[in-house]
Design a protein around this motif. Structure first.
Motif, short mmCIF file in Angstrom:
data_model
loop_
_atom_site.label_atom_id
_atom_site.label_comp_id
_atom_site.label_asym_id
_atom_site.label_seq_id
_atom_site.Cartn_x
_atom_site.Cartn_y
_atom_site.Cartn_z
N ALA A 166 -88.43 12.37 -44.10
CA ALA A 166 -87.58 13.33 -44.82
C ALA A 166 -87.36 12.94 -46.28
CB ALA A 166 -86.23 13.43 -44.11
N ARG A 167 -87.93 11.79 -46.69
CA ARG A 167 -87.75 11.28 -48.06
C ARG A 167 -86.27 11.13 -48.41
NH1 ARG A 167 -92.21 10.57 -50.80
NH2 ARG A 167 -91.20 10.67 -52.81
N LYS A 168 -85.54 10.53 -47.47
CA LYS A 168 -84.10 10.29 -47.65
C LYS A 168 -83.85 8.80 -47.72
CE LYS A 168 -82.42 14.34 -45.17
NZ LYS A 168 -81.53 14.80 -44.10
N ARG A 169 -82.76 8.42 -48.32
CA ARG A 169 -82.36 7.02 -48.35
C ARG A 169 -81.57 6.71 -47.10
NH1 ARG A 169 -77.18 5.89 -51.13
NH2 ARG A 169 -76.11 7.88 -51.22
N ILE A 170 -81.47 5.44 -46.79
CA ILE A 170 -80.68 4.97 -45.65
C ILE A 170 -79.47 4.22 -46.20
CG2 ILE A 170 -80.63 3.44 -43.63
CD1 ILE A 170 -83.68 3.85 -43.44
#
Length: 90
Positions: A54-58
């Motif tokens: 999803a090209r999201k940060r954690i």
């Protein structure tokens, strides 16, 4: 509305919340497991895969963790080092 998955083992609960800009991994309670790799690592690896896709940060949120033993740190450190720096930030 965010999708939340809850995982519990002994006194440790991990809520994984898929938000618009990030996936939040919220640790609650006490992490006293002798070998948290069996519980923590699969959750973190699954989260890493979802974040990359999803090209999201954690975001790892330890604010509600009242105790963490040293055995819990290796999975967190491993997942931190496993992320591709060009696609996912923590």
């Amino acid at each position: 509305m965010a999708k939340v998955q809850t995982f519990t083992n002994s006194q440790l609960t991990i809520d994984v919340s898929d938000e618009d800009q990030a996936i939040i991994v919220h640790f609650l309670g006490k992490s006293i497991l002798r070998d948290p790799n069996d519980f923590v690592m699969p959750i973190l690896l699954r989260t890493l895969g979802e974040a990359i896709a999803a090209r999201k940060r954690i975001v790892l949120d330890f604010r509600d963790l009242s105790y963490i033993n040293s055995s819990t740190l290796p999975p967190v450190i491993t997942i931190r080092g496993a992320r591709p720096s060009s696609t996912t930030s923590m």
